[in-house]
Design a protein around this motif. Structure first.
Motif, PDB file in Angstrom:
ATOM      1  N   SER A   1      -6.383  77.487  27.928  1.00 41.38           N
ATOM      2  CA  SER A   1      -5.681  77.234  29.088  1.00 41.38           C
ATOM      3  C   SER A   1      -4.136  77.619  29.081  1.00 41.38           C
ATOM      4  O   SER A   1      -3.377  77.033  28.016  1.00 41.38           O
ATOM      5  CB  SER A   1      -5.700  75.491  29.258  1.00 41.38           C
TER       6      SER A   1
ATOM      7  N   GLU B   1      -3.186  69.293  40.485  1.00 42.36           N
ATOM      8  CA  GLU B   1      -2.249  70.464  39.854  1.00 42.36           C
ATOM      9  C   GLU B   1      -1.988  71.369  40.634  1.00 42.36           C
ATOM     10  O   GLU B   1      -0.918  72.026  40.513  1.00 42.36           O
ATOM     11  CB  GLU B   1      -3.354  71.169  38.951  1.00 42.36           C
TER      12      GLU B   1
ATOM     13  N   TRP C   1      -7.318  79.185  35.750  1.00 45.93           N
ATOM     14  CA  TRP C   1      -6.635  78.103  35.143  1.00 45.93           C
ATOM     15  C   TRP C   1      -7.048  78.394  33.414  1.00 45.93           C
ATOM     16  O   TRP C   1      -6.130  77.904  32.792  1.00 45.93           O
ATOM     17  CB  TRP C   1      -6.887  76.713  35.579  1.00 45.93           C
TER      18      TRP C   1
ATOM     19  N   PRO D   1      -1.866  71.334  29.956  1.00 44.59           N
ATOM     20  CA  PRO D   1      -3.444  71.012  30.065  1.00 44.59           C
ATOM     21  C   PRO D   1      -3.925  69.871  28.867  1.00 44.59           C
ATOM     22  O   PRO D   1      -3.293  69.864  27.782  1.00 44.59           O
ATOM     23  CB  PRO D   1      -4.081  72.490  29.708  1.00 44.59           C
TER      24      PRO D   1
ATOM     25  N   TYR E   1      -0.338  77.501  30.667  1.00 37.73           N
ATOM     26  CA  TYR E   1       0.526  76.692  31.474  1.00 37.73           C
ATOM     27  C   TYR E   1       1.738  77.179  31.747  1.00 37.73           C
ATOM     28  O   TYR E   1       2.553  77.906  30.697  1.00 37.73           O
ATOM     29  CB  TYR E   1       0.436  75.314  30.542  1.00 37.73           C
TER      30      TYR E   1
END
Length: 450
Positions: free
Chosen positions: A293, A315, A262, A322, A295
């Motif tokens: 991070s 999540e 992640w 994030p 996404y």
């Protein structure tokens, strides 16, 4: 205050030992269930950043008796907005104390690790067993329809219910969203964003004349810098001893590494500071590397598998950008709802019904909150044009306003935040149970309490 104990105690396996997994473990264990948490990493997380703790989360932590623990958090009510390229002040937003009081909790900031350690202690003190270095490779039902987890070392674990809390790049999601225990469904729509996070000693920032003005501002204040497809957020944590900054870059400005992690650690030199005030490069240079991070916009249709024994939460069920406001609050809300529903468990055939009820309760709520987060990110990263000019003009009004608010203005602010900050996850779960109990009583349908 006494805690309701489930008439029927069952065994839960929670896959993922982050905030969502630990919160679910505690919420289920405190209501009398046996919980085992399996975390893929070999040890507790070593690198993280700051988080925001809004009223809908603080009220739940207070219900769990965490008054003293919340004293370490920094309370805040004000957010100041600047242009990222010029550092020109555009305006501010002030959450009124009376409005936050009505919401049931303060707006705070913490370090992610502080919340993690609180939940780790709570869950283990309630009897949860946590196993690190446990990589789940598959989950399949046995002859009694109980899910069996198989691990990379060949060992297995049989549970009554499996909770997938293994993050935004969830392996459990692939299992739940498969036609059976096989290949995952496809077709998710995606949009990219990358968030770079650093935490630096506040005393270091005080040495920079530009940054000093931000760190030395009213205690607990959020500072946001806005630009075209980029925006930054900074705030103090650990009683002001440290300062956290998140740089939110849309895809065209960020390098991505779409591994199963992640987040990863990358050199600070990899960040593109084009179009940013020079102080941004200076503050990030205080750290040789940053937490990156990634996404992707992902809609997860099914949170419960076709056997009615595997559930996605946090999540894994509803990925969020994030380090936005509600990443942790939605995860803990999930946990409270799950624990509250399963505190009512009295028969085995209620398990799939309660899991479906969880999705019914949570999916709409999470989609609503996520949409508000995406909308906020859009407002903060507007390209030049009329919409951006209007945004700045609206913010500029605050600079000339008196901070004294009458009842009408307070009511107006409450109406804006009530649906998000005023939400109580436990009350929502209790209301759902009462509603379906009434359906059962009036129709004679063998559901839940009947």
């Amino acid at each position: 205050m006494s805690v309701r104990q489930a008439p029927l105690s069952i065994t839960f396996a929670v896959v993922g030992g982050g905030i969502g997994g630990l919160a679910c473990a505690y919420s289920l264990a405190r209501h009398g269930h046996t919980v085992h948490v399996f975390e893929r990493d070999k040890a507790q997380p070593q690198r993280s950043g700051g988080i925001r703790v809004p009223p809908n989360l603080t009220k739940l932590l207070l219900e769990w008796g965490l008054d003293k623990e919340l004293e370490m958090a920094m309370k805040t009510r004000r957010s100041d907005f600047y242009h990222l390229d010029t550092d020109e002040h555009q305006g501010y937003l002030l959450w009124q104390a009376d409005v936050l009081r009505e919401a049931g909790g303060d707006f705070c900031t913490m370090h992610w690790d502080e919340l993690y350690q609180i939940l780790y202690r709570l869950s283990t003190s309630a009897g949860t067993k946590i196993t690190f270095g446990a990589t789940v490779t598959s989950v399949a039902p046995n002859d009694n329809d109980r899910p069996v987890l198989t691990f990379a070392d060949g060992s297995t674990f049989t549970a009554d219910v499996v909770v997938g809390a293994d993050g935004s790049k969830s392996m459990m999601r692939e299992i739940v969203n498969a036609d059976s225990f096989g290949e995952p469904k496809s077709g998710n729509s995606e949009s990219d964003m990358t968030v770079y996070t650093i935490v630096v000693p506040s005393e270091k920032l005080m040495e920079d004349p530009d940054l000093r003005k931000r760190v030395d501002s009213p205690q607990g204040q959020f500072t946001l810098w806005m630009s075209d497809r980029k925006w930054l957020l900074g705030y103090p944590i650990r009683k002001g001893k440290e300062y956290c900054i998140h740089a939110n870059w849309h895809a065209e400005y960020a390098e991505r590494d779409d591994t199963r992690e992640w987040a990863d650690i990358v050199p600070t030199s990899s960040i593109d500071f084009t179009g940013c005030h020079p102080m941004m490069a200076r503050v990030f240079s205080l750290s040789p590397d940053v937490l990156r991070s990634n996404y992707r916009e992902t809609h997860v249709e099914d949170w419960v598998d076709n056997t009615g024994r595997i559930l996605l939460v946090a999540e894994a069920a509803h990925p969020t950008i994030p380090f936005t406001i509600h990443g942790q609050s939605l995860a803990v809300e999930d946990a409270v709802v799950l624990g509250t529903l399963f505190s009512r468990l009295s028969r085995w055939d209620q398990i799939p019904q309660l899991l479906d009820g969880f999705q019914e309760l949570r999916q709409e709520r999470c989609h609503y909150v996520h949409a508000s987060e995406v909308s906020t990110a859009s407002v903060l990263s507007m390209p030049p044009g009329e919409a951006r000019q209007k945004r700045d003009m609206d913010l500029n009004v605050s600079l000339a306003q008196d901070e004294t608010w009458d009842e009408g203005k307070l009511l107006g602010q409450w109406e804006v935040i009530a649906a998000v900050f005023g939400y109580n996850a436990r009350e929502a779960a209790e209301d759902w149970w009462i509603k379906w109990a009434r359906v059962c009583w009036t129709t004679g349908f063998p559901f839940l309490m009947c």
